[in-house]
Design an enzyme around this catalytic site. Structure first.
Site, PDB file in Angstrom:
ATOM      1  N   TYR A 114      50.362  37.915  39.128  1.00 64.86           N
ATOM      2  CA  TYR A 114      49.496  38.451  38.998  1.00 64.86           C
ATOM      3  C   TYR A 114      48.783  38.391  37.818  1.00 64.86           C
ATOM      4  CZ  TYR A 114      46.231  41.904  39.738  1.00 64.86           C
ATOM      5  OH  TYR A 114      44.957  42.765  39.918  1.00 64.86           O
ATOM      6  N   LYS A 144      45.583  35.674  37.273  1.00 64.20           N
ATOM      7  CA  LYS A 144      44.136  36.264  36.681  1.00 64.20           C
ATOM      8  C   LYS A 144      43.369  35.871  35.837  1.00 64.20           C
ATOM      9  CE  LYS A 144      43.305  39.775  40.459  1.00 64.20           C
ATOM     10  NZ  LYS A 144      41.736  39.544  41.164  1.00 64.20           N
ATOM     11  N   ASN A 174      35.712  38.939  44.880  1.00 59.35           N
ATOM     12  CA  ASN A 174      36.372  40.512  44.702  1.00 59.35           C
ATOM     13  C   ASN A 174      37.822  40.380  44.799  1.00 59.35           C
ATOM     14  OD1 ASN A 174      36.362  43.601  44.121  1.00 59.35           O
ATOM     15  ND2 ASN A 174      36.493  43.266  45.735  1.00 59.35           N
ATOM     16  N   ASP A 179      37.999  35.118  55.037  1.00 60.30           N
ATOM     17  CA  ASP A 179      39.427  34.323  54.713  1.00 60.30           C
ATOM     18  C   ASP A 179      39.331  33.670  53.379  1.00 60.30           C
ATOM     19  OD1 ASP A 179      41.941  34.241  53.366  1.00 60.30           O
ATOM     20  OD2 ASP A 179      42.998  32.999  55.815  1.00 60.30           O
ATOM     21  N   VAL A 180      39.376  34.765  52.246  1.00 62.15           N
ATOM     22  CA  VAL A 180      38.949  33.885  51.520  1.00 62.15           C
ATOM     23  C   VAL A 180      39.167  32.189  50.910  1.00 62.15           C
ATOM     24  CG1 VAL A 180      37.242  35.798  50.432  1.00 62.15           C
ATOM     25  CG2 VAL A 180      39.398  35.483  49.165  1.00 62.15           C
ATOM     26  N   ASP A 190      35.442  40.410  54.443  1.00 59.91           N
ATOM     27  CA  ASP A 190      36.605  40.976  53.903  1.00 59.91           C
ATOM     28  C   ASP A 190      37.552  39.568  55.668  1.00 59.91           C
ATOM     29  OD1 ASP A 190      38.126  43.271  52.572  1.00 59.91           O
ATOM     30  OD2 ASP A 190      38.990  42.290  53.676  1.00 59.91           O
TER      31      ASP A 190
HETATM   32  N1  LIG Z   1      43.421  48.522  42.095  1.00 64.29           N
HETATM   33  C1  LIG Z   1      43.236  48.039  40.433  1.00 64.29           C
HETATM   34  O1  LIG Z   1      44.522  49.091  40.094  1.00 64.29           O
HETATM   35  C2  LIG Z   1      43.186  47.301  39.785  1.00 64.29           C
HETATM   36  C3  LIG Z   1      43.363  46.908  38.730  1.00 64.29           C
HETATM   37  C4  LIG Z   1      42.583  45.515  38.530  1.00 64.29           C
HETATM   38  C5  LIG Z   1      42.202  44.160  39.514  1.00 64.29           C
HETATM   39  N2  LIG Z   1      41.695  44.703  40.572  1.00 64.29           N
HETATM   40  C6  LIG Z   1      41.554  43.665  41.154  1.00 64.29           C
HETATM   41  O2  LIG Z   1      40.685  44.610  41.753  1.00 64.29           O
HETATM   42  C7  LIG Z   1      40.398  43.486  43.483  1.00 64.29           C
HETATM   43  C8  LIG Z   1      40.200  44.242  44.514  1.00 64.29           C
HETATM   44  O3  LIG Z   1      40.720  45.337  44.496  1.00 64.29           O
HETATM   45  P1  LIG Z   1      41.151  46.441  44.997  1.00 64.29           P
HETATM   46  O4  LIG Z   1      42.516  47.285  44.515  1.00 64.29           O
HETATM   47  O5  LIG Z   1      39.738  47.548  45.516  1.00 64.29           O
HETATM   48  O6  LIG Z   1      42.288  46.687  46.262  1.00 64.29           O
HETATM   49  P2  LIG Z   1      41.688  46.620  47.924  1.00 64.29           P
HETATM   50  O7  LIG Z   1      43.380  46.128  48.568  1.00 64.29           O
HETATM   51  O8  LIG Z   1      41.263  48.088  48.262  1.00 64.29           O
HETATM   52  O9  LIG Z   1      40.695  45.926  48.272  1.00 64.29           O
HETATM   53  C9  LIG Z   1      41.075  43.842  48.511  1.00 64.29           C
HETATM   54  C10 LIG Z   1      40.286  43.953  49.380  1.00 64.29           C
HETATM   55  O10 LIG Z   1      40.472  42.474  49.739  1.00 64.29           O
HETATM   56  C11 LIG Z   1      40.640  42.188  51.026  1.00 64.29           C
HETATM   57  N3  LIG Z   1      41.593  40.554  51.259  1.00 64.29           N
HETATM   58  C12 LIG Z   1      42.802  40.459  50.308  1.00 64.29           C
HETATM   59  N4  LIG Z   1      42.721  39.180  50.824  1.00 64.29           N
HETATM   60  C13 LIG Z   1      41.984  38.449  51.213  1.00 64.29           C
HETATM   61  C14 LIG Z   1      41.643  37.619  51.672  1.00 64.29           C
HETATM   62  N5  LIG Z   1      41.983  36.400  51.756  1.00 64.29           N
HETATM   63  N6  LIG Z   1      40.237  37.587  52.445  1.00 64.29           N
HETATM   64  C15 LIG Z   1      39.333  38.158  52.214  1.00 64.29           C
HETATM   65  N7  LIG Z   1      39.520  39.412  52.232  1.00 64.29           N
HETATM   66  C16 LIG Z   1      40.541  39.715  51.527  1.00 64.29           C
HETATM   67  C17 LIG Z   1      41.653  43.562  52.029  1.00 64.29           C
HETATM   68  O11 LIG Z   1      41.400  42.979  52.972  1.00 64.29           O
HETATM   69  C18 LIG Z   1      41.079  44.453  50.674  1.00 64.29           C
HETATM   70  O12 LIG Z   1      40.196  45.087  51.636  1.00 64.29           O
HETATM   71  C19 LIG Z   1      41.496  42.522  43.294  1.00 64.29           C
HETATM   72  O13 LIG Z   1      40.787  41.256  43.120  1.00 64.29           O
HETATM   73  C20 LIG Z   1      42.630  43.530  42.865  1.00 64.29           C
HETATM   74  O14 LIG Z   1      43.264  42.111  41.603  1.00 64.29           O
HETATM   75  C21 LIG Z   1      42.762  45.491  41.296  1.00 64.29           C
END
Ligand SMILES: NC(=O)c1ccc[n+]([C@@H]2O[C@H](COP(=O)([O-])OP(=O)(O)OC[C@H]3O[C@@H](n4cnc5c(N)ncnc54)[C@H](O)[C@@H]3O)[C@@H](O)[C@H]2O)c1
Length: 278
Positions: free
Chosen positions: A154, A158, A90, A63-64, A37
């Site tokens: 987004y 996506k 993810n 940093d992805v 992360d």
């Molecule tokens: N929460 C929702 O409603 C939802 C719905 C559909 C898809 N998603 C997808 O699920 C995935 C996870 O998101 P989440 O909802 O758990 O959010 P979250 O913010 O709780 O977790 C995301 C994590 O990604 C990390 N991150 C962000 N940018 C980064 C980078 N450049 N390098 C490394 N790490 C990085 C953040 O620090 C965080 O810990 C995302 O791809 C999001 O688009 C989320």
């Protein structure tokens, strides 16, 4: 793929869906779970949580959106545990708005939501193909199959993530690569806060954040990340391409494909209802 004794990497593992997947993989018997992360202390905390439960984990600040950083992550994981069997790409962010969103924010979300998966595949493919197999899970979103009301970047990124997952599956599936695309609707997480940290004021406003980052949350409900992780592990064991924690998304996708004009009319009506204006 069975999880037992596998080496797994989860990006965005410090929070939300990634954290729950990392914990579930450890509980499922993975030999080692690498929690990656951009939030280094957050990743370390999740790795410590896994270790405290009696499993093996390693935190790697990553940093992805940087290819060097993804390469370093893969190298660190392999030197700790050996070849990576399962990589869950993810990490992701969201930004509110349409074509007016500044180029800097479009570039940043593209790098995090799309290029991260390209970098992962580039780093992993040679080893996985040489070994005759490997598993890549790409977290996209239901927005990658349908659309995201209120966020063009987004929806676009996506869709691109789903397209890449399909392309990789088509191109390398016969050589042993298994790919899944995770496409949830709303999930309780820190997505809005994370995105604001990454992007500042352009990121999703707090009122939408309260619904888990998706304006469609009211329609199909908000899942807990642990529920999503359970669905992901079952799908990985079944080697299923499309992972739909909200099963209704399959119906919406079918309706969109069957009659695009009708689907668009319905989405326009939903947009008007949600925004109160056309
Ligand atoms: N929460 C929702 O409603 C939802 C719905 C559909 C898809 N998603 C997808 O699920 C995935 C996870 O998101 P989440 O909802 O758990 O959010 P979250 O913010 O709780 O977790 C995301 C994590 O990604 C990390 N991150 C962000 N940018 C980064 C980078 N450049 N390098 C490394 N790490 C990085 C953040 O620090 C965080 O810990 C995302 O791809 C999001 O688009 C989320």
């Amino acid at each position: 793929m069975q999880i037992l004794n596998r080496v797994a990497v989860v990006t965005g593992g410090a929070s939300g869906i990634g954290r729950s997947i990392a914990l579930a993989l450890a509980e499922g018997g993975a030999a080692g779970v690498v929690v990656a992360d951009i939030d280094g202390p957050g990743a370390a905390k999740v790795a410590a949580e896994i270790e405290a439960a009696g499993y093996s984990a390693l935190a790697v600040p990553t940093d992805v959106s940087s290819e060097d950083s993804v390469q370093a992550l893969v190298a660190a994981a392999e030197s700790a545990y050996g070849p990576i069997d399962l990589y869950v790409s993810n990490a992701g962010i969201i930004v509110a708005g349409g074509v007016e969103v500044p180029d800097e924010a479009w570039s940043r979300i593209w790098a995090i939501n799309v290029q991260s998966h390209v970098y992962a595949a580039r780093a992993l493919l040679p080893g996985m193909l040489a070994r005759g197999g490997g598993y890549l899970v790409i977290t996209a979103s239901a927005a990658g199959l349908l659309t995201q009301l209120g966020s063009a970047p987004y929806a676009v990124t996506k869709h691109a993530a789903v397209a890449l997952a399909e392309w990789l599956s088509v191109t390398y599936g016969e050589r042993g690569l298994v790919v899944s695309a995770l496409c949830p609707q709303a999930v309780t997480s820190n997505l809005a806060a994370t995105s604001r940290r990454e992007l500042g004021e352009e990121a999703l406003p707090a009122d939408i954040a309260a619904t888990g980052g998706s304006a469609q949350a009211a329609v199909d409900g908000v899942l807990e990340p642990d529920e999503v992780a359970r669905v992901v592990l079952a799908a990985v064991q079944a080697e299923q391409f499309l992972i739909l924690p909200h099963p209704d998304v399959a119906t919406y996708e079918r309706r969109r494909a069957d009659d695009r004009e009708r689907w668009l009319r319905g989405m326009r009506r939903m947009q008007v209802r949600l925004s109160g204006s056309a």
